[in-house]
Design a protein around this motif. Structure first.
Motif, PDB file in Angstrom:
ATOM      1  N   ASP A  36       0.866  -1.172   0.000  1.00 16.38           N
ATOM      2  CA  ASP A  36       0.000   0.000   0.000  1.00 16.38           C
ATOM      3  C   ASP A  36       0.905   1.225   0.000  1.00 16.38           C
ATOM      4  N   THR A  37       0.889   1.971  -1.095  1.00 17.71           N
ATOM      5  CA  THR A  37       1.803   3.105  -1.237  1.00 17.71           C
ATOM      6  C   THR A  37       1.565   4.185  -0.188  1.00 17.71           C
ATOM      7  N   LYS A  38       0.373   4.244   0.398  1.00 24.04           N
ATOM      8  CA  LYS A  38       0.080   5.248   1.433  1.00 24.04           C
ATOM      9  C   LYS A  38       0.645   4.845   2.795  1.00 24.04           C
ATOM     10  N   LEU A  39       0.854   3.538   3.011  1.00 20.42           N
ATOM     11  CA  LEU A  39       1.283   3.049   4.320  1.00 20.42           C
ATOM     12  C   LEU A  39       2.712   2.516   4.357  1.00 20.42           C
ATOM     13  N   ASP A  40       3.164   1.955   3.261  1.00 25.66           N
ATOM     14  CA  ASP A  40       4.384   1.152   3.277  1.00 25.66           C
ATOM     15  C   ASP A  40       5.609   1.882   2.751  1.00 25.66           C
ATOM     16  N   ASP A  41       6.757   1.469   3.272  1.00 21.43           N
ATOM     17  CA  ASP A  41       8.049   1.929   2.786  1.00 21.43           C
ATOM     18  C   ASP A  41       8.284   1.272   1.431  1.00 21.43           C
ATOM     19  N   PRO A  42       8.456   2.054   0.365  1.00 23.92           N
ATOM     20  CA  PRO A  42       8.644   1.450  -0.962  1.00 23.92           C
ATOM     21  C   PRO A  42       9.941   0.650  -1.086  1.00 23.92           C
ATOM     22  N   ALA A  43      10.877   0.852  -0.178  1.00 22.51           N
ATOM     23  CA  ALA A  43      12.143   0.114  -0.222  1.00 22.51           C
ATOM     24  C   ALA A  43      11.996  -1.309   0.315  1.00 22.51           C
ATOM     25  N   PHE A  44      10.932  -1.578   1.071  1.00 23.09           N
ATOM     26  CA  PHE A  44      10.750  -2.921   1.632  1.00 23.09           C
ATOM     27  C   PHE A  44      10.290  -3.872   0.529  1.00 23.09           C
ATOM     28  N   LYS A  45      11.008  -4.973   0.383  1.00 27.11           N
ATOM     29  CA  LYS A  45      10.700  -5.969  -0.647  1.00 27.11           C
ATOM     30  C   LYS A  45      10.661  -7.356  -0.028  1.00 27.11           C
ATOM     31  N   LEU A  46       9.708  -8.149  -0.492  1.00 23.84           N
ATOM     32  CA  LEU A  46       9.681  -9.556  -0.110  1.00 23.84           C
ATOM     33  C   LEU A  46      10.762 -10.280  -0.890  1.00 23.84           C
ATOM     34  N   ARG A  93       0.497  -6.011  12.979  1.00 23.48           N
ATOM     35  CA  ARG A  93       0.912  -7.152  12.159  1.00 23.48           C
ATOM     36  C   ARG A  93       1.842  -6.646  11.071  1.00 23.48           C
ATOM     37  N   PHE A  94       2.846  -7.458  10.734  1.00 25.46           N
ATOM     38  CA  PHE A  94       3.835  -7.039   9.741  1.00 25.46           C
ATOM     39  C   PHE A  94       4.473  -8.264   9.112  1.00 25.46           C
ATOM     40  N   VAL A  95       5.285  -8.020   8.092  1.00 25.72           N
ATOM     41  CA  VAL A  95       5.993  -9.087   7.390  1.00 25.72           C
ATOM     42  C   VAL A  95       7.478  -8.976   7.703  1.00 25.72           C
ATOM     43  N   VAL A  96       8.117 -10.112   7.948  1.00 25.55           N
ATOM     44  CA  VAL A  96       9.568 -10.195   8.083  1.00 25.55           C
ATOM     45  C   VAL A  96      10.064 -10.904   6.826  1.00 25.55           C
ATOM     46  N   ASN A  97      10.951 -10.251   6.070  1.00 26.86           N
ATOM     47  CA  ASN A  97      11.440 -10.902   4.853  1.00 26.86           C
ATOM     48  C   ASN A  97      12.657 -11.779   5.158  1.00 26.86           C
ATOM     49  N   CYS A  98      13.194 -12.420   4.131  1.00 27.96           N
ATOM     50  CA  CYS A  98      14.283 -13.383   4.331  1.00 27.96           C
ATOM     51  C   CYS A  98      15.591 -12.736   4.773  1.00 27.96           C
ATOM     52  N   ARG A  99      15.652 -11.410   4.778  1.00 26.51           N
ATOM     53  CA  ARG A  99      16.843 -10.699   5.261  1.00 26.51           C
ATOM     54  C   ARG A  99      16.640 -10.172   6.681  1.00 26.51           C
ATOM     55  N   GLY A 100      15.484 -10.482   7.296  1.00 28.82           N
ATOM     56  CA  GLY A 100      15.196 -10.027   8.652  1.00 28.82           C
ATOM     57  C   GLY A 100      14.667  -8.607   8.702  1.00 28.82           C
ATOM     58  N   GLU A 101      14.368  -8.021   7.542  1.00 29.06           N
ATOM     59  CA  GLU A 101      13.800  -6.672   7.473  1.00 29.06           C
ATOM     60  C   GLU A 101      12.287  -6.764   7.636  1.00 29.06           C
ATOM     61  N   THR A 102      11.686  -5.695   8.160  1.00 31.26           N
ATOM     62  CA  THR A 102      10.248  -5.704   8.396  1.00 31.26           C
ATOM     63  C   THR A 102       9.553  -4.614   7.589  1.00 31.26           C
ATOM     64  N   GLY A 103       8.296  -4.884   7.270  1.00 30.83           N
ATOM     65  CA  GLY A 103       7.498  -3.919   6.519  1.00 30.83           C
ATOM     66  C   GLY A 103       6.046  -4.351   6.458  1.00 30.83           C
ATOM     67  N   ARG A 104       5.265  -3.603   5.688  1.00 29.36           N
ATOM     68  CA  ARG A 104       3.830  -3.848   5.524  1.00 29.36           C
ATOM     69  C   ARG A 104       3.115  -3.926   6.876  1.00 29.36           C
ATOM     70  N   LYS A 138      14.476 -13.144  13.290  1.00 26.93           N
ATOM     71  CA  LYS A 138      15.302 -14.219  12.742  1.00 26.93           C
ATOM     72  C   LYS A 138      14.876 -14.589  11.325  1.00 26.93           C
ATOM     73  N   ILE A 139      15.843 -15.125  10.601  1.00 28.54           N
ATOM     74  CA  ILE A 139      15.604 -15.589   9.239  1.00 28.54           C
ATOM     75  C   ILE A 139      15.826 -17.091   9.177  1.00 28.54           C
ATOM     76  N   ARG A 145      12.470 -17.286   2.715  1.00 28.63           N
ATOM     77  CA  ARG A 145      11.176 -17.380   3.383  1.00 28.63           C
ATOM     78  C   ARG A 145      10.806 -16.046   4.007  1.00 28.63           C
ATOM     79  N   ASP A 146       9.645 -15.547   3.637  1.00 17.63           N
ATOM     80  CA  ASP A 146       9.064 -14.359   4.251  1.00 17.63           C
ATOM     81  C   ASP A 146       7.953 -14.849   5.172  1.00 17.63           C
ATOM     82  N   TYR A 147       7.753 -14.162   6.293  1.00 19.70           N
ATOM     83  CA  TYR A 147       6.684 -14.606   7.178  1.00 19.70           C
ATOM     84  C   TYR A 147       6.019 -13.429   7.885  1.00 19.70           C
ATOM     85  N   TYR A 148       4.752 -13.642   8.245  1.00 15.67           N
ATOM     86  CA  TYR A 148       4.020 -12.656   9.025  1.00 15.67           C
ATOM     87  C   TYR A 148       4.364 -12.820  10.499  1.00 15.67           C
ATOM     88  N   GLN A 149       4.376 -11.704  11.188  1.00 14.08           N
ATOM     89  CA  GLN A 149       4.544 -11.706  12.633  1.00 14.08           C
ATOM     90  C   GLN A 149       3.548 -10.685  13.177  1.00 14.08           C
TER      91      GLN A 149
END
Length: 165
Positions: A36-46, A93-104, A138-139, A145-149
């Motif tokens: 969501d371009t109004k909420l999310d950091d555009p640099a965050f990628k799954l 609620r948010f997503v943790v990507n395979c690099r341990g970064e968070t977004g969404r 953690k990754i 693997r991306d996961y919700y937390q």
């Protein structure tokens, strides 16, 4: 024979009309947090947009230092807001990507009767900011693997009473 031929023709026509694109109006999984371009950091990628994202049990396996470390971060940084009638649960609620970064990040509030509620921004903004500053998710080695937390906060008159789960 005529009926069989008619049915076979219909079946072949039906298969030929199937779309090969995946332009579905439905989400891949129930509850997906689409960008969501109004909420999310555009640099965050799954890491793998096509793989189903799943939830994992919260604790030592998903965060360095476990729940106690996260509780301490909120005890240290959360400044209670004395706001009348601001009680209930807030889920971040948010997503943790395979690099341990968070977004969404997505925030949902509910009152004590579990009805959707919008909390005062002085509360939700703090909880979201502290959650975003948490480092140590953690990754999974050798797996994209991306996961919700999620974190759920029990609030009573603006006070943070409990961090769940």
């Amino acid at each position: 024979m005529k009926t069989t031929l008619l049915c076979l023709s219909f079946f072949i026509l039906l298969i030929g009309c199937q779309s090969t694109t995946n332009d579905s109006k439905y989400l891949r999984s129930v509850g997906d947090a689409l960008p969501d371009t109004k909420l999310d950091d555009p640099a965050f990628k799954l890491c793998n947009e096509s793989t189903a994202i799943q939830y994992f049990a919260f604790g030592e396996k998903t965060f360095k230092g476990g729940k106690i470390f996260i509780e301490r971060a909120f005890e240290k940084h959360y400044k209670p807001e004395k706001v009348a009638k601001e009680s209930g649960l807030i889920r971040v609620r948010f997503v943790v990507n395979c690099r341990g970064e968070t977004g969404r990040y997505r925030v949902l509030g509910m009152d004590e009767a579990y009805q959707e509620k919008e909390f005062d921004n002085s509360i939700t903004d703090q909880l979201l900011a502290i959650t975003k500053r948490l480092k140590g998710w953690k990754i999974f080695p050798n797996v994209d693997r991306d996961y919700y937390q999620y974190l759920i906060f029990k609030i009573k008159d603006g006070e943070l009473i409990e961090l769940m789960p």
